[in-house]
Write a protein that holds these residues in place. Structure first.
Motif, short mmCIF file in Angstrom:
data_model
loop_
_atom_site.label_atom_id
_atom_site.label_comp_id
_atom_site.label_asym_id
_atom_site.label_seq_id
_atom_site.Cartn_x
_atom_site.Cartn_y
_atom_site.Cartn_z
N UNK A 12 19.50 -12.08 53.48
CA UNK A 12 19.01 -11.79 54.81
C UNK A 12 18.97 -13.03 55.69
N UNK A 13 18.55 -12.84 56.94
CA UNK A 13 18.54 -13.94 57.89
C UNK A 13 17.43 -14.96 57.59
N UNK A 14 17.60 -16.14 58.16
CA UNK A 14 16.61 -17.20 58.06
C UNK A 14 16.01 -17.39 59.45
N UNK A 15 14.69 -17.35 59.53
CA UNK A 15 13.99 -17.59 60.78
C UNK A 15 13.29 -18.94 60.67
N UNK A 16 13.56 -19.82 61.61
CA UNK A 16 12.94 -21.14 61.63
C UNK A 16 11.87 -21.13 62.71
N UNK A 17 10.66 -21.51 62.32
CA UNK A 17 9.55 -21.59 63.28
C UNK A 17 9.12 -23.05 63.38
N UNK A 18 9.21 -23.59 64.59
CA UNK A 18 8.80 -24.98 64.84
C UNK A 18 7.37 -24.97 65.37
N UNK A 19 6.59 -25.97 64.94
CA UNK A 19 5.21 -26.07 65.38
C UNK A 19 4.86 -27.51 65.72
N UNK A 20 4.25 -27.70 66.87
CA UNK A 20 3.79 -29.03 67.26
C UNK A 20 2.61 -29.47 66.40
N UNK A 21 1.87 -28.53 65.87
CA UNK A 21 0.72 -28.86 65.02
C UNK A 21 1.13 -29.27 63.60
N UNK A 22 2.28 -28.82 63.19
CA UNK A 22 2.77 -29.16 61.86
C UNK A 22 3.41 -30.54 61.96
N UNK A 23 2.86 -31.51 61.22
CA UNK A 23 3.34 -32.89 61.36
C UNK A 23 4.36 -33.29 60.31
N UNK A 24 4.13 -32.93 59.05
CA UNK A 24 5.02 -33.38 57.98
C UNK A 24 5.43 -32.26 57.02
N UNK A 25 4.62 -31.26 56.90
CA UNK A 25 4.88 -30.26 55.86
C UNK A 25 5.91 -29.23 56.29
N UNK A 26 6.63 -28.74 55.29
CA UNK A 26 7.60 -27.66 55.49
C UNK A 26 7.24 -26.57 54.50
N UNK A 27 7.22 -25.34 54.97
CA UNK A 27 6.85 -24.19 54.14
C UNK A 27 7.90 -23.11 54.33
N UNK A 28 8.13 -22.34 53.27
CA UNK A 28 9.07 -21.22 53.38
C UNK A 28 8.55 -20.05 52.56
N UNK A 29 8.82 -18.84 53.03
CA UNK A 29 8.45 -17.63 52.31
C UNK A 29 9.36 -16.50 52.76
N UNK A 30 9.34 -15.41 52.00
CA UNK A 30 10.13 -14.22 52.35
C UNK A 30 9.20 -13.24 53.06
N UNK A 31 9.74 -12.61 54.11
CA UNK A 31 8.96 -11.60 54.83
C UNK A 31 9.92 -10.59 55.44
N UNK A 32 9.71 -9.34 55.13
CA UNK A 32 10.47 -8.24 55.73
C UNK A 32 11.98 -8.47 55.69
N UNK A 33 12.50 -8.88 54.55
CA UNK A 33 13.94 -9.03 54.37
C UNK A 33 14.53 -10.30 54.96
N UNK A 34 13.69 -11.21 55.39
CA UNK A 34 14.21 -12.48 55.92
C UNK A 34 13.43 -13.64 55.29
N UNK A 35 13.99 -14.83 55.42
CA UNK A 35 13.33 -16.03 54.96
C UNK A 35 12.76 -16.73 56.18
N UNK A 36 11.47 -17.06 56.13
CA UNK A 36 10.81 -17.76 57.22
C UNK A 36 10.56 -19.19 56.77
N UNK A 37 11.02 -20.16 57.57
CA UNK A 37 10.82 -21.58 57.26
C UNK A 37 10.02 -22.18 58.41
N UNK A 38 8.88 -22.78 58.06
CA UNK A 38 8.00 -23.41 59.04
C UNK A 38 8.22 -24.92 58.99
N UNK A 39 8.57 -25.52 60.14
CA UNK A 39 8.86 -26.96 60.19
C UNK A 39 8.13 -27.60 61.38
N UNK A 40 7.97 -28.93 61.32
CA UNK A 40 7.40 -29.63 62.49
C UNK A 40 8.35 -29.53 63.68
N UNK A 41 7.79 -29.44 64.88
CA UNK A 41 8.60 -29.37 66.10
C UNK A 41 9.41 -30.65 66.30
#
Length: 182
Positions: A12-41
């Motif tokens: 499935x697709x990969x969704x990248x979410x950028x966050x100004x509050x996220x400084x160093x950590x990167x997180x990923x999980x599966x949700x509703x048939x897609x991969x969500x990756x949380x990264x610093x902005x």
């Protein structure tokens, strides 16, 4: 900011979410048939690609390991019997099986026919979490309601509190990735 891309190796697709509050950590999980990756902005596009590839590979490895070590329905029944002997006096279900249609709960038990079903989403989780869900569902064979007697049975499993915390964190991440800006 959200962006969606597709990768050949991911289910499935990969969704990248950028966050100004996220400084160093990167997180990923599966949700509703897609991969969500949380990264610093602040990540560059190159860093984004590197980290997305790394986190998708990590998720795939974890999921493969989970499928390999947890096995099929027969192995699940063996696991349930061992846990039942250790913590619940040997109460036995008629069947225990993995199911793909439980997206809102981790497991279910029908005491009337002594069947237990576990969500296949658990396959990617640590063994102690799967064991907790099995103990929880096995306890329903002795105590159908979520009353004090039921919870006393579940608490016989020594890692119950830790596993419950893990599941609560996963649920929080699935609905609100613990990132207010994400």
């Amino acid at each position: 900011m959200q962006s969606t891309s597709s990768s050949r190796s991911t289910p499935g697709p990969v969704e990248v979410r950028r966050s100004a509050r996220r400084l160093r950590t990167v997180t990923a999980y599966r949700q509703d048939g897609r991969t969500v990756v949380l990264i610093p902005a602040s990540f560059s596009r190159s860093e984004e690609r590197t980290w997305v590839d790394r986190m998708v590979a990590k998720l795939e490895t974890r999921e493969r390991r989970g499928r390999r070590t947890l096995g099929g329905d027969e192995e699940l029944m063996v696991r349930a019997r061992g846990l039942s002997e250790a913590y619940l006096g040997g109460v036995l279900p008629a069947s225990v099986r993995w199911v793909d249609n439980q997206n809102r709960r981790w497991g279910s038990c029908t005491p009337a026919d002594r069947t237990i079903r576990l969500s296949s989403r658990l396959r990617a989780m640590p063994g102690y979490v799967v064991d907790y869900v099995l103990v929880h569902e096995l306890a329903h064979l002795l105590q159908p309601a979520h009353d004090a007697a039921f919870w006393a049975l579940v608490e016989r499993y020594p890692r119950a509190e830790r596993a419950l915390g893990y599941l609560e964190a996963v649920e929080a991440g699935a609905t609100d990735p613990a990132d207010p800006a994400g």
